[in-house]
Scaffold this motif. Structure first.
Motif, PDB file in Angstrom:
ATOM      1  N   VAL A 144      -3.556   2.377  10.093  1.00 39.27           N
ATOM      2  CA  VAL A 144      -2.134   2.743  10.147  1.00 39.27           C
ATOM      3  C   VAL A 144      -1.768   3.052  11.594  1.00 39.27           C
ATOM      4  O   VAL A 144      -2.419   3.892  12.232  1.00 39.27           O
ATOM      5  CB  VAL A 144      -1.818   3.957   9.247  1.00 39.27           C
ATOM      6  CG1 VAL A 144      -0.347   4.354   9.377  1.00 39.27           C
ATOM      7  CG2 VAL A 144      -2.173   3.668   7.802  1.00 39.27           C
ATOM      8  N   ALA A 145      -0.775   2.321  12.088  1.00 37.39           N
ATOM      9  CA  ALA A 145      -0.268   2.580  13.436  1.00 37.39           C
ATOM     10  C   ALA A 145       1.014   3.400  13.319  1.00 37.39           C
ATOM     11  O   ALA A 145       1.954   3.013  12.604  1.00 37.39           O
ATOM     12  CB  ALA A 145      -0.008   1.269  14.163  1.00 37.39           C
ATOM     13  N   VAL A 164       0.850  -1.187   0.000  1.00 36.75           N
ATOM     14  CA  VAL A 164       0.000   0.000   0.000  1.00 36.75           C
ATOM     15  C   VAL A 164       0.880   1.229   0.000  1.00 36.75           C
ATOM     16  O   VAL A 164       1.814   1.341   0.828  1.00 36.75           O
ATOM     17  CB  VAL A 164      -0.944   0.020   1.224  1.00 36.75           C
ATOM     18  CG1 VAL A 164      -1.765   1.299   1.240  1.00 36.75           C
ATOM     19  CG2 VAL A 164      -1.848  -1.197   1.208  1.00 36.75           C
ATOM     20  N   VAL A 165       0.624   2.150  -0.912  1.00 35.07           N
ATOM     21  CA  VAL A 165       1.354   3.421  -0.964  1.00 35.07           C
ATOM     22  C   VAL A 165       0.596   4.437  -0.130  1.00 35.07           C
ATOM     23  O   VAL A 165      -0.535   4.807  -0.460  1.00 35.07           O
ATOM     24  CB  VAL A 165       1.513   3.916  -2.418  1.00 35.07           C
ATOM     25  CG1 VAL A 165       2.245   5.248  -2.445  1.00 35.07           C
ATOM     26  CG2 VAL A 165       2.232   2.884  -3.262  1.00 35.07           C
ATOM     27  N   LEU A 166       1.219   4.848   0.963  1.00 37.98           N
ATOM     28  CA  LEU A 166       0.556   5.785   1.875  1.00 37.98           C
ATOM     29  C   LEU A 166       0.579   7.182   1.311  1.00 37.98           C
ATOM     30  O   LEU A 166       1.573   7.610   0.719  1.00 37.98           O
ATOM     31  CB  LEU A 166       1.235   5.762   3.241  1.00 37.98           C
ATOM     32  CG  LEU A 166       1.164   4.440   4.021  1.00 37.98           C
ATOM     33  CD1 LEU A 166       1.972   4.566   5.313  1.00 37.98           C
ATOM     34  CD2 LEU A 166      -0.260   4.068   4.314  1.00 37.98           C
ATOM     35  N   PRO A 167      -0.491   7.935   1.478  1.00 36.50           N
ATOM     36  CA  PRO A 167      -0.480   9.332   1.024  1.00 36.50           C
ATOM     37  C   PRO A 167       0.445  10.175   1.899  1.00 36.50           C
ATOM     38  O   PRO A 167       0.733   9.840   3.043  1.00 36.50           O
ATOM     39  CB  PRO A 167      -1.947   9.748   1.169  1.00 36.50           C
ATOM     40  CG  PRO A 167      -2.528   8.826   2.172  1.00 36.50           C
ATOM     41  CD  PRO A 167      -1.790   7.528   2.034  1.00 36.50           C
ATOM     42  N   ALA A 168       0.894  11.298   1.364  1.00 40.95           N
ATOM     43  CA  ALA A 168       1.846  12.154   2.076  1.00 40.95           C
ATOM     44  C   ALA A 168       1.249  12.724   3.353  1.00 40.95           C
ATOM     45  O   ALA A 168       1.979  13.047   4.306  1.00 40.95           O
ATOM     46  CB  ALA A 168       2.307  13.281   1.158  1.00 40.95           C
ATOM     47  N   ALA A 169      -0.071  12.830   3.420  1.00 41.79           N
ATOM     48  CA  ALA A 169      -0.689  13.433   4.595  1.00 41.79           C
ATOM     49  C   ALA A 169      -0.538  12.562   5.836  1.00 41.79           C
ATOM     50  O   ALA A 169      -0.716  13.034   6.964  1.00 41.79           O
ATOM     51  CB  ALA A 169      -2.178  13.673   4.324  1.00 41.79           C
ATOM     52  N   VAL A 170      -0.184  11.282   5.664  1.00 46.64           N
ATOM     53  CA  VAL A 170      -0.056  10.388   6.811  1.00 46.64           C
ATOM     54  C   VAL A 170       1.063  10.821   7.740  1.00 46.64           C
ATOM     55  O   VAL A 170       0.999  10.619   8.960  1.00 46.64           O
ATOM     56  CB  VAL A 170       0.144   8.934   6.316  1.00 46.64           C
ATOM     57  CG1 VAL A 170       0.421   7.995   7.481  1.00 46.64           C
ATOM     58  CG2 VAL A 170      -1.088   8.463   5.546  1.00 46.64           C
ATOM     59  N   ILE A 224      -7.717   5.179   7.620  1.00 49.82           N
ATOM     60  CA  ILE A 224      -7.667   6.058   6.461  1.00 49.82           C
ATOM     61  C   ILE A 224      -8.175   5.293   5.250  1.00 49.82           C
ATOM     62  O   ILE A 224      -8.285   4.063   5.263  1.00 49.82           O
ATOM     63  CB  ILE A 224      -6.245   6.580   6.203  1.00 49.82           C
ATOM     64  CG1 ILE A 224      -5.300   5.399   5.892  1.00 49.82           C
ATOM     65  CG2 ILE A 224      -5.730   7.403   7.383  1.00 49.82           C
ATOM     66  CD1 ILE A 224      -3.914   5.843   5.465  1.00 49.82           C
ATOM     67  N   LEU A 225      -8.519   6.060   4.212  1.00 50.76           N
ATOM     68  CA  LEU A 225      -8.952   5.482   2.941  1.00 50.76           C
ATOM     69  C   LEU A 225      -7.850   5.656   1.915  1.00 50.76           C
ATOM     70  O   LEU A 225      -7.373   6.777   1.680  1.00 50.76           O
ATOM     71  CB  LEU A 225     -10.239   6.159   2.446  1.00 50.76           C
ATOM     72  CG  LEU A 225     -11.532   5.835   3.204  1.00 50.76           C
ATOM     73  CD1 LEU A 225     -12.680   6.669   2.661  1.00 50.76           C
ATOM     74  CD2 LEU A 225     -11.861   4.350   3.096  1.00 50.76           C
ATOM     75  N   ASP A 278      -4.418  -4.321   7.161  1.00 48.37           N
ATOM     76  CA  ASP A 278      -5.600  -4.466   6.303  1.00 48.37           C
ATOM     77  C   ASP A 278      -6.530  -5.514   6.931  1.00 48.37           C
ATOM     78  O   ASP A 278      -6.271  -6.703   6.847  1.00 48.37           O
ATOM     79  CB  ASP A 278      -5.194  -4.884   4.891  1.00 48.37           C
ATOM     80  CG  ASP A 278      -6.403  -4.978   3.960  1.00 48.37           C
ATOM     81  OD1 ASP A 278      -7.513  -4.570   4.375  1.00 48.37           O
ATOM     82  OD2 ASP A 278      -6.244  -5.450   2.811  1.00 48.37           O
ATOM     83  N   PHE A 279      -7.629  -5.010   7.568  1.00 44.59           N
ATOM     84  CA  PHE A 279      -8.632  -5.905   8.158  1.00 44.59           C
ATOM     85  C   PHE A 279      -9.884  -5.991   7.282  1.00 44.59           C
ATOM     86  O   PHE A 279     -10.986  -6.257   7.764  1.00 44.59           O
ATOM     87  CB  PHE A 279      -9.036  -5.401   9.550  1.00 44.59           C
ATOM     88  CG  PHE A 279      -7.936  -5.490  10.561  1.00 44.59           C
ATOM     89  CD1 PHE A 279      -7.630  -6.699  11.169  1.00 44.59           C
ATOM     90  CD2 PHE A 279      -7.187  -4.369  10.898  1.00 44.59           C
ATOM     91  CE1 PHE A 279      -6.608  -6.780  12.115  1.00 44.59           C
ATOM     92  CE2 PHE A 279      -6.170  -4.447  11.836  1.00 44.59           C
ATOM     93  CZ  PHE A 279      -5.874  -5.653  12.436  1.00 44.59           C
TER      94      PHE A 279
END
Length: 429
Positions: free
Chosen positions: A106-107, A81-87, A97-98, A121-122
């Motif tokens: 995300v922990a 999964v590529v996390l967005p920069a806002a994370v 998050i979506l 991912d649950f």
């Protein structure tokens, strides 16, 4: 529109039960969702703690450092999964998050001078959970439908004795000696209702018997002198020495005796509730002239013209004596309140009308004219009546299903219209 007691009981039971089922389902859903979040948080906290400990003990296990995220991104999901920069601006802790329309957890935890981002991912677990919740809501709907059927069946058991009492009461006829047996009912309220009805039924039966006896006595006592008067008139009519005005007066007495006999018959039929019996075709023009005849002298003294604008062949099916009483009272009311002009009978479109050019009735008094003992109009006109004529008219019309209406205007007169109940032979010419 009245609903049955069974329907109301079933509706109340169904509504209460369905509301409880919905409240329970929503409560279970809310509790399950809260427990789901707690379980996911517990799993994440345990996993992130073990992961940090393993990374500290063996730094070689650390994932590559991501400069854009200023930390390490550990992919616990099945697919990268590529996390967005806002994370990177999120505070420490666990977040939902979506990403690409997919909900992930995300922990964010501190690791030295950097941060560790652990992705979970649950989705599969949450999908199964939603399926369970949907099944719960569908089951609630099925139980709601089952509740309606059970409530209707149960309400039938609850009101069966009330229904049985209603059928027994309906089967009784007024005046019968039979009564409802309270011993048939094991419910105290229904048995008490049956006893109360029996007492009321007995009082009504006694009252009906007294009324029958009274009307029978009245009928006998009134018919006897009328028969004597009628017989005397017939004998005097054979006397050739009676001529001129004396013979006219004799004929008036004979007509008055006939009218009185018809009035007695009609009033006795009203007292005995014999509304649908003794109906026959009657000539409307003849009935109108007969109703006007007793008032000929009064109309002549006032110089009031009496007119009958009805086709001589016009007939309606009605009870002759009852109609005679109605027309007589309407004419009497018109004569007493008309000082000049005319009184006119007409028949059009199935409606008999009596118009006068009298004083009229005020708008305030018009709704009350059919009330017993109520009198409207000038003081001199009220003094000549007793306020029961129009009440009798309304009672007879209600008894026979005739529609009576009064339209009036002060200073311009009154119009009384009478529409007869439809019958196969009505308005036959």
């Amino acid at each position: 529109m009245r609903n049955s007691l069974r329907f109301k009981v079933a509706l109340a039971f169904s509504a209460v039960t369905i509301l409880l089922l919905i409240a329970q389902a929503l409560g279970v859903k809310t509790l399950a969702e809260a427990q789901e979040e707690r379980l996911i948080d517990a799993l994440i906290q345990e996993d992130i703690g073990n992961l940090l400990q393993s990374y500290r003990s063996d730094p070689a296990l650390l994932p590559p450092f991501d400069r854009h995220m200023n930390g390490y991104v550990s992919g616990g999901a099945r697919q990268p999964v590529v996390l967005p920069a806002a994370v990177k601006d999120l505070p420490l802790g666990t977040h939902e998050i979506l990403v690409g329309g997919q909900e992930i957890h995300v922990a964010v935890a501190p690791f030295g001078n950097a941060r560790l981002y652990r992705v979970y991912d649950f989705g599969a677990y949450e999908q199964r959970f939603k399926q369970v919740i949907n099944a719960l809501m569908a089951g609630t709907g099925v139980f709601a439908l089952l509740t309606i059927w059970l409530a209707y069946a149960l309400s039938g058991l609850l009101v069966r004795q009330v229904g049985g009492l209603a059928r027994q009461v309906k089967a009784l006829r007024l005046g019968d000696a039979a009564s409802v047996n309270p011993g048939r009912y094991d419910e105290a309220e229904v048995a008490e209702l049956a006893s109360a009805f029996n007492a009321y039924h007995q009082r009504m039966s006694s009252m009906v018997e007294r009324e029958k006896s009274f009307t029978g006595n009245v009928s006998h006592e009134l018919r006897t002198p009328l028969t004597i008067v009628k017989t005397g008139c017939e004998l005097l009519d054979q006397d050739d020495s009676i001529r001129g005005k004396s013979r006219v007066r004799l004929q008036q007495i004979e007509r008055a005796a006939d009218t009185m006999r018809e009035v007695i018959e009609a009033l006795l039929m009203l007292a005995r509730e014999a509304s649908a019996e003794h109906q026959e075709p009657v000539n409307m023009a003849d009935m109108a002239r007969t109703a006007l005849a007793p008032f000929a002298d009064s109309l002549a003294a006032k110089d009031v013209e009496a007119m009958v604008d009805i086709d001589p062949g016009q007939h309606v099916t009605a009870n002759r004596p009852a109609l005679a009483i109605v027309l007589s009272n309407l004419v009497d009311n018109a004569v007493r309140h008309t000082a000049q002009g005319h009184i006119r009978f007409s028949y059009e479109d199935g409606r008999l009308a009596l118009e006068d050019t009298g004083a009229g009735i005020s708008p305030q008094a018009l709704p009350h004219v059919f009330e017993r003992l109520y009198q409207a109009g000038p003081e001199e006109a009220r003094a000549s009546g007793c306020g029961i004529g129009l009440a009798i008219v309304k009672r007879i019309c209600d008894q026979y299903g005739w529609a009576i209406e009064l339209d009036s205007e002060l200073g311009r007169g009154t119009r009384a219209s009478l529409r007869f109940a439809p019958t196969p032979a009505s308005d036959a010419s």
